[in-house]
Design an enzyme around this catalytic site. Structure first.
Site, PDB file in Angstrom:
ATOM      1  N   GLN A  14      -1.589   6.231 -19.724  1.00  0.00           N
ATOM      2  CA  GLN A  14      -2.924   6.812 -19.566  1.00  0.00           C
ATOM      3  C   GLN A  14      -2.880   8.305 -19.256  1.00  0.00           C
ATOM      4  O   GLN A  14      -2.049   8.759 -18.482  1.00  0.00           O
ATOM      5  CB  GLN A  14      -3.662   6.085 -18.438  1.00  0.00           C
ATOM      6  CG  GLN A  14      -5.123   6.476 -18.351  1.00  0.00           C
ATOM      7  CD  GLN A  14      -5.834   5.820 -17.194  1.00  0.00           C
ATOM      8  OE1 GLN A  14      -5.440   5.978 -16.046  1.00  0.00           O
ATOM      9  NE2 GLN A  14      -6.888   5.083 -17.482  1.00  0.00           N
ATOM     10  N   CYS A  44     -12.093   7.203 -13.440  1.00  0.00           N
ATOM     11  CA  CYS A  44     -11.581   7.409 -12.077  1.00  0.00           C
ATOM     12  C   CYS A  44     -12.571   8.224 -11.243  1.00  0.00           C
ATOM     13  O   CYS A  44     -12.959   9.319 -11.639  1.00  0.00           O
ATOM     14  CB  CYS A  44     -10.229   8.131 -12.129  1.00  0.00           C
ATOM     15  SG  CYS A  44      -9.536   8.367 -10.493  1.00  0.00           S
ATOM     16  N   GLY A 145     -13.340  -5.444 -13.183  1.00  0.00           N
ATOM     17  CA  GLY A 145     -14.034  -5.350 -11.909  1.00  0.00           C
ATOM     18  C   GLY A 145     -14.070  -6.658 -11.159  1.00  0.00           C
ATOM     19  O   GLY A 145     -14.624  -7.650 -11.635  1.00  0.00           O
ATOM     20  N   ARG A 169      -7.070  -4.427  -8.306  1.00  0.00           N
ATOM     21  CA  ARG A 169      -6.694  -4.762  -6.919  1.00  0.00           C
ATOM     22  C   ARG A 169      -6.225  -6.200  -6.763  1.00  0.00           C
ATOM     23  O   ARG A 169      -5.380  -6.484  -5.913  1.00  0.00           O
ATOM     24  CB  ARG A 169      -7.892  -4.471  -5.997  1.00  0.00           C
ATOM     25  CG  ARG A 169      -8.182  -2.984  -5.879  1.00  0.00           C
ATOM     26  CD  ARG A 169      -9.539  -2.732  -5.306  1.00  0.00           C
ATOM     27  NE  ARG A 169     -10.603  -3.257  -6.179  1.00  0.00           N
ATOM     28  CZ  ARG A 169     -11.883  -3.279  -5.875  1.00  0.00           C
ATOM     29  NH1 ARG A 169     -12.279  -2.796  -4.729  1.00  0.00           N
ATOM     30  NH2 ARG A 169     -12.771  -3.772  -6.726  1.00  0.00           N
TER      31      ARG A 169
HETATM   32  C1  FMN Z   1      -4.696   1.820  -6.130  1.00  0.00           C
HETATM   33  C2  FMN Z   1      -5.509   1.935  -7.401  1.00  0.00           C
HETATM   34  C3  FMN Z   1      -5.110   2.815  -8.396  1.00  0.00           C
HETATM   35  C4  FMN Z   1      -5.850   2.935  -9.579  1.00  0.00           C
HETATM   36  N1  FMN Z   1      -5.423   3.797 -10.551  1.00  0.00           N
HETATM   37  C5  FMN Z   1      -6.107   3.863 -11.716  1.00  0.00           C
HETATM   38  C6  FMN Z   1      -5.650   4.699 -12.768  1.00  0.00           C
HETATM   39  O1  FMN Z   1      -4.654   5.414 -12.656  1.00  0.00           O
HETATM   40  N2  FMN Z   1      -6.368   4.697 -13.913  1.00  0.00           N
HETATM   41  C7  FMN Z   1      -7.504   3.930 -14.082  1.00  0.00           C
HETATM   42  O2  FMN Z   1      -8.106   3.949 -15.158  1.00  0.00           O
HETATM   43  N3  FMN Z   1      -7.960   3.149 -13.091  1.00  0.00           N
HETATM   44  C8  FMN Z   1      -7.290   3.098 -11.930  1.00  0.00           C
HETATM   45  N4  FMN Z   1      -7.761   2.290 -10.930  1.00  0.00           N
HETATM   46  C9  FMN Z   1      -9.011   1.536 -11.131  1.00  0.00           C
HETATM   47  C10 FMN Z   1      -8.737   0.168 -11.712  1.00  0.00           C
HETATM   48  O3  FMN Z   1      -8.197   0.299 -13.020  1.00  0.00           O
HETATM   49  C11 FMN Z   1     -10.009  -0.674 -11.819  1.00  0.00           C
HETATM   50  O4  FMN Z   1     -10.918  -0.076 -12.704  1.00  0.00           O
HETATM   51  C12 FMN Z   1     -10.700  -0.867 -10.483  1.00  0.00           C
HETATM   52  O5  FMN Z   1      -9.781  -1.061  -9.425  1.00  0.00           O
HETATM   53  C13 FMN Z   1     -11.662  -2.070 -10.574  1.00  0.00           C
HETATM   54  O6  FMN Z   1     -10.961  -3.237 -10.910  1.00  0.00           O
HETATM   55  P1  FMN Z   1     -10.511  -4.295  -9.777  1.00  0.00           P
HETATM   56  O7  FMN Z   1     -11.793  -4.772  -9.120  1.00  0.00           O
HETATM   57  O8  FMN Z   1      -9.802  -5.377 -10.552  1.00  0.00           O
HETATM   58  O9  FMN Z   1      -9.645  -3.583  -8.797  1.00  0.00           O
HETATM   59  C14 FMN Z   1      -7.033   2.167  -9.748  1.00  0.00           C
HETATM   60  C15 FMN Z   1      -7.445   1.285  -8.733  1.00  0.00           C
HETATM   61  C16 FMN Z   1      -6.702   1.165  -7.561  1.00  0.00           C
HETATM   62  C17 FMN Z   1      -7.184   0.210  -6.499  1.00  0.00           C
END
Ligand code: FMN
Length: 252
Positions: A14, A44, A145, A169
């Protein structure tokens, strides 16, 4: 950061940024590392990213986002995808028009996190916007999400008709999230998972140099188990990987 192993293919690398020419140069450079896909981060919400107009801030500047997508695609033969949010804020939910723009600009797939930029990680992800995006484009749509289990993933797919899901997460300290059976029931089996993770970190990364990162990941395995806060404390008190292995994870 671009290291990967054959076992984890297909792998997507990415990029984030807001300058179309720099992004295009970056795409050209990472193409030489042969990713299976190149993703552009338009989701982000972290300040240091958005203050430069990158990440989720691009949801507010779709014309700039289009230029970035077109320039990146012009510099690589690898499929380019985008990661977006539902919109900049609750009064401007523009994921549908944004996704259509991205499709026209040539992206191969879109992943969408069902929260706005303003929401950060607050509240719940909105599955309706994932449904709407899926209905408005013909390229694959990946929903994202709040997926904490295999069955959460299946329910998002059946509710929104999205083509796949992305887990953030829910996978931290829980690699079992991707399997039907989920996290094992016994603390011993969870401990065994943590040991295996550490073994893999040691095999592929400079574990001693990234001790803070290692402790952070390993401590997450024990969340919710009896004695987890003591375990966490023990993990963070370790000064070396050896201590972590011998004294806390009881690797023999
Ligand atoms: C520690 C951490 C690092 C993340 N780094 C990125 C990233 O580098 N690029 C990105 O597109 N999303 C990043 N995200 C967002 C996740 O891809 C995702 O969109 C967001 O956490 C929601 O999904 P979830 O509810 O499954 O966590 C990050 C999330 C967390 C918690």
């Amino acid at each position: 950061m671009l290291l990967s192993t054959p076992e984890e293919r297909p792998a997507s690398f990415q990029l984030f940024g807001a300058d179309p020419d720099i992004m295009a140069d970056a795409a050209e450079i990472i193409t030489t590392h042969s990713p299976d896909m190149i993703d552009i981060n338009m989701g982000c919400p972290v300040k240091k990213v958005t203050k430069r107009g990158a990440g989720a801030a691009l949801m507010s500047t779709p014309e700039l986002a289009r230029q970035i997508i077109e320039k990146v695609i012009s510099k690589t033969v690898i499929p380019v995808t985008v990661k977006i949010r539902s919109g900049p804020n609750s009064t401007l939910i523009n994921a549908v028009s944004f996704a259509q723009m991205a499709e026209q600009a040539g992206v191969a797939a879109i992943s969408i996190h069902g929260r706005t930029w303003a929401q950060g990680f607050a509240g719940l992800a909105d599955r309706n916007i994932i449904t709407d995006v899926k209905q408005s484009v013909s390229i694959p749509v990946i929903g994202n999400g709040d997926i904490l289990s295999h069955s959460d993933g299946l329910s998002m797919m059946s509710e929104t008709k999205c083509d796949g899901v992305m887990i953030g997460r829910g996978a931290l300290g829980n690699p079992w999230v991707f399997s039907k059976d989920g996290r094992p029931d016994t603390p011993e089996a969870v401990l065994q998972g943590a040991r295996q993770h550490l073994e893999l970190i040691e095999q592929f990364l400079p574990a001693e140099r990234i001790l803070g990162y290692v402790k952070n990941h390993i401590s997450r395995y024990f969340k919710g188990l009896p004695g987890s806060s003591k375990m966490r404390q023990n993990i963070f008190n370790c000064n070396t990987i050896q201590e972590l292995k011998n004294d806390v994870l009881m690797v023999n």
